[in-house]
Design a protein around this motif. Structure first.
Motif: not given
Length: 140
Positions: A1-2, A56-59, A94-98, A127-139
């Motif tokens: 799990m991430i 397990t969730v990988s992203e 962040v850790g082992r995530q890309h 003002a509120v900004d919303m930043w996109r965060i995307r990550a996947v586990n490195r294998f």
């Protein structure tokens, strides 16, 4: 799990290191903080649907809120530029995530905070900004 918390803390760390303004996580922890400042909020996470062989969730993908606060509207414009420059395209570590580079996906209007009183009977702007965060586990 991430886990979500390392990403939120990484955004706080990025702002603290790359921006000249005070940065708070979750809430402002002092009375009458010096302005301007940035507040890294707590997001609603949307875990990806790609799973590994052991289910397990990988992203992970979510919008990270960052609220920027300043004493006046014209000051807020300048501070927003600085905060956005510190985050736009930045790759969180962040850790082992890309992690994909941060992308600004939503910007609120500049708003007056009528619940907070500054000296001289003024109210801060934010003002509120919303930043996109995307990550996947490195294998590997």
């Amino acid at each position: 799990m991430i886990k979500l918390s390392p990403f939120v803390k990484a955004v706080e760390r990025a702002l603290s290191e790359r921006c000249k303004y005070a940065t708070y996580l979750g809430e402002v922890t002092i009375d009458n903080p010096p302005m301007p400042y940035a507040l890294v909020g707590f997001p609603k996470a949307n875990y990806g649907d790609a799973t590994t062989l052991d289910n397990t969730v990988s992203e992970i993908s979510f919008l990270q809120p960052v609220t920027t606060v300043a004493s006046t509207a014209d000051r807020l414009l300048v501070v927003l530029d600085d905060v956005r420059a510190a985050l736009e395209g930045y790759e969180l570590q962040v850790g082992r995530q890309h992690c994909e580079p941060l992308v600004l996906e939503y910007c609120s209007a500049m708003l007056r905070d009528n619940q907070v009183n500054l000296p001289e009977k003024k109210h801060p702007m934010y003002a509120v900004d919303m930043w996109r965060i995307r990550a996947v586990n490195r294998f590997h």
